[in-house]
Design an enzyme around this catalytic site. Structure first.
Site, mmCIF file in Angstrom:
data_model
loop_
_atom_site.group_PDB
_atom_site.id
_atom_site.type_symbol
_atom_site.label_atom_id
_atom_site.label_comp_id
_atom_site.label_asym_id
_atom_site.label_seq_id
_atom_site.Cartn_x
_atom_site.Cartn_y
_atom_site.Cartn_z
ATOM 1 N N ASP A 52 9.752 0.548 2.309
ATOM 2 C CA ASP A 52 10.407 -0.596 1.677
ATOM 3 C C ASP A 52 10.787 -0.262 0.237
ATOM 4 O O ASP A 52 10.117 0.551 -0.411
ATOM 5 C CB ASP A 52 9.471 -1.807 1.661
ATOM 6 C CG ASP A 52 9.209 -2.361 3.047
ATOM 7 O OD1 ASP A 52 10.091 -2.206 3.919
ATOM 8 O OD2 ASP A 52 8.131 -2.951 3.272
ATOM 9 N N TYR A 80 -1.789 5.632 3.046
ATOM 10 C CA TYR A 80 -1.223 4.820 1.965
ATOM 11 C C TYR A 80 -2.321 4.446 0.984
ATOM 12 O O TYR A 80 -3.489 4.313 1.355
ATOM 13 C CB TYR A 80 -0.661 3.502 2.513
ATOM 14 C CG TYR A 80 0.502 3.633 3.464
ATOM 15 C CD1 TYR A 80 1.825 3.585 3.005
ATOM 16 C CD2 TYR A 80 0.289 3.782 4.837
ATOM 17 C CE1 TYR A 80 2.895 3.680 3.887
ATOM 18 C CE2 TYR A 80 1.353 3.889 5.718
ATOM 19 C CZ TYR A 80 2.646 3.833 5.242
ATOM 20 O OH TYR A 80 3.708 3.934 6.108
ATOM 21 N N ASP A 94 4.596 -9.652 0.634
ATOM 22 C CA ASP A 94 4.593 -8.780 -0.541
ATOM 23 C C ASP A 94 5.327 -9.493 -1.676
ATOM 24 O O ASP A 94 5.498 -10.719 -1.647
ATOM 25 C CB ASP A 94 5.191 -7.404 -0.208
ATOM 26 C CG ASP A 94 6.692 -7.454 0.135
ATOM 27 O OD1 ASP A 94 7.296 -8.553 0.105
ATOM 28 O OD2 ASP A 94 7.259 -6.393 0.435
ATOM 29 N N ARG A 186 1.838 -4.541 4.861
ATOM 30 C CA ARG A 186 2.015 -5.931 4.404
ATOM 31 C C ARG A 186 1.274 -6.904 5.328
ATOM 32 O O ARG A 186 0.649 -7.852 4.864
ATOM 33 C CB ARG A 186 3.508 -6.293 4.375
ATOM 34 C CG ARG A 186 4.260 -5.667 3.227
ATOM 35 C CD ARG A 186 5.697 -6.139 3.213
ATOM 36 N NE ARG A 186 6.516 -5.519 4.235
ATOM 37 C CZ ARG A 186 7.577 -6.096 4.795
ATOM 38 N NH1 ARG A 186 7.922 -7.322 4.461
ATOM 39 N NH2 ARG A 186 8.295 -5.457 5.682
#
Length: 235
Positions: A52, A80, A94, A186
Site C-alpha cells: 500500500d 513485516y 489504517d 491491516r
C-alpha cells in the site's frame, strides 16, 4: 553496471518502496529509467506483491524473462514490522481514512497484549479490508467503499508464523509478524484491537523480508535512478 541484455534477459531488483508511493509508481519509475538508459521502446517489468502507498519496504521487481517467476515469488513467506494504535478504528483499518470510533484503553496491559497475540498464531481466518484492491464482480473493493456501498467480503485463511510485540507505549504497540501470502496486516491490526476489547488500526507498516530477500539489501527507486542515469536524488 548492468547491460541492456541483462535487463531484457531478466533481473530481480530489490527495491525499498518509499512512503506515499504506490507499487505501480515504483515499477513505472524503474521502467522509465531502464528505457531511458538503453533507449528501449519497451521492456517487460512487474512486481511480486503489492505494498500500500502508506507502507514502506521491500518490493521485488522483475524484468524481462524473470517476470515469469513473479507468481512463485509472491507465494513466499513475508515479514513485516509496524505499529498498531489502539483506542480507535478506521474504515480502512489504517490511516487512509479518519478514526470513526473510539474505545477505552485503560484496561490494556502488557500481559493482555501478549496474551492476545497467541490468538493469532497458526492458521487464522481474516476478512480483507473493504479498502483493498481485491475484486468482487469485476470491481475493486475500494471502489465500492468510496461509493459508500456495503458489500459482502469473502473471508480467507492465512497463516501467522510469528507475531512478536517489540515495544509497548500505549496507545502504540510495535510488532513484528511473519506470515503467509495473502495476509492483510491491516485486518490483523483491526482484529487485534477487538481481541484487546478495544479498537485498533495500523499506523506504520514496513515489509522487511520476502522469503530469503531482505530490505537491508534493497535500494530506493531514486537511488536506482541515480546509479543508472547519474541524476541527483532530489531532481
Amino acid at each position: 553496471m548492468k547491460t541492456k541484455d541483462d535487463f531484457l534477459n531478466g533481473q530481480l531488483l530489490l527495491i525499498d518502496k518509499p512512503l506515499g508511493w504506490s507499487s505501480f509508481q515504483a515499477v513505472n519509475k524503474l521502467k522509465w529509467v531502464i528505457r531511458k538508459k538503453f533507449d528501449l521502446k519497451k521492456i517487460k517489468i512487474g512486481h511480486a506483491g503489492t505494498l500500500d502507498p502508506l507502507a514502506t519496504g521491500l518490493l521485488l521487481i522483475c524484468t524481462g524473462k524473470f517476470t515469469k517467476t513473479i507468481n512463485e515469488l509472491q507465494g513466499q513467506i513475508k515479514e513485516y514490522t509496524g505499529t498498531i494504535t489502539v483506542g480507535g478504528t478506521t474504515p480502512s483499518y489504517d490511516l487512509e481514512t479518519e478514526v470513526d470510533q473510539t474505545f477505552p484503553i485503560d484496561h490494556i496491559t502488557e500481559a493482555t497484549i501478549n496474551k492476545a497475540t497467541k490468538q493469532f498464531l497458526g492458521e487464522i481466518t481474516q476478512t480483507p479490508p473493504i479498502f483493498s484492491a481485491l475484486k468482487k464482480d469485476g470491481k475493486r473493493l475500494y471502489e465500492y467503499a468510496r461509493e459508500g456501498q456495503s458489500v459482502e467480503i469473502k473471508k480467507r485463511k492465512v497463516t501467522i508464523k510469528e507475531f512478536e510485540i517489540t515495544e509497548i507505549a500505549l496507545p502504540e504497540i510495535k510488532f513484528r509478524v511473519v506470515c503467509s501470502k495473502g495476509t492483510y496486516i491491516r485486518s490483523l491490526a483491526n482484529d487485534f484491537g477487538k481481541a484487546l476489547e478495544s479498537g485498533g488500526h495500523l499506523t506504520v507498516l514496513r515489509r522487511t523480508k520476502i522469503g530469503d530477500y531482505n530490505v537491508n539489501t534493497a535500494q530506493s527507486p531514486l537511488d536506482f535512478e541515480e546509479i543508472m542515469l547519474g541524476k541527483p536524488k532530489d531532481s
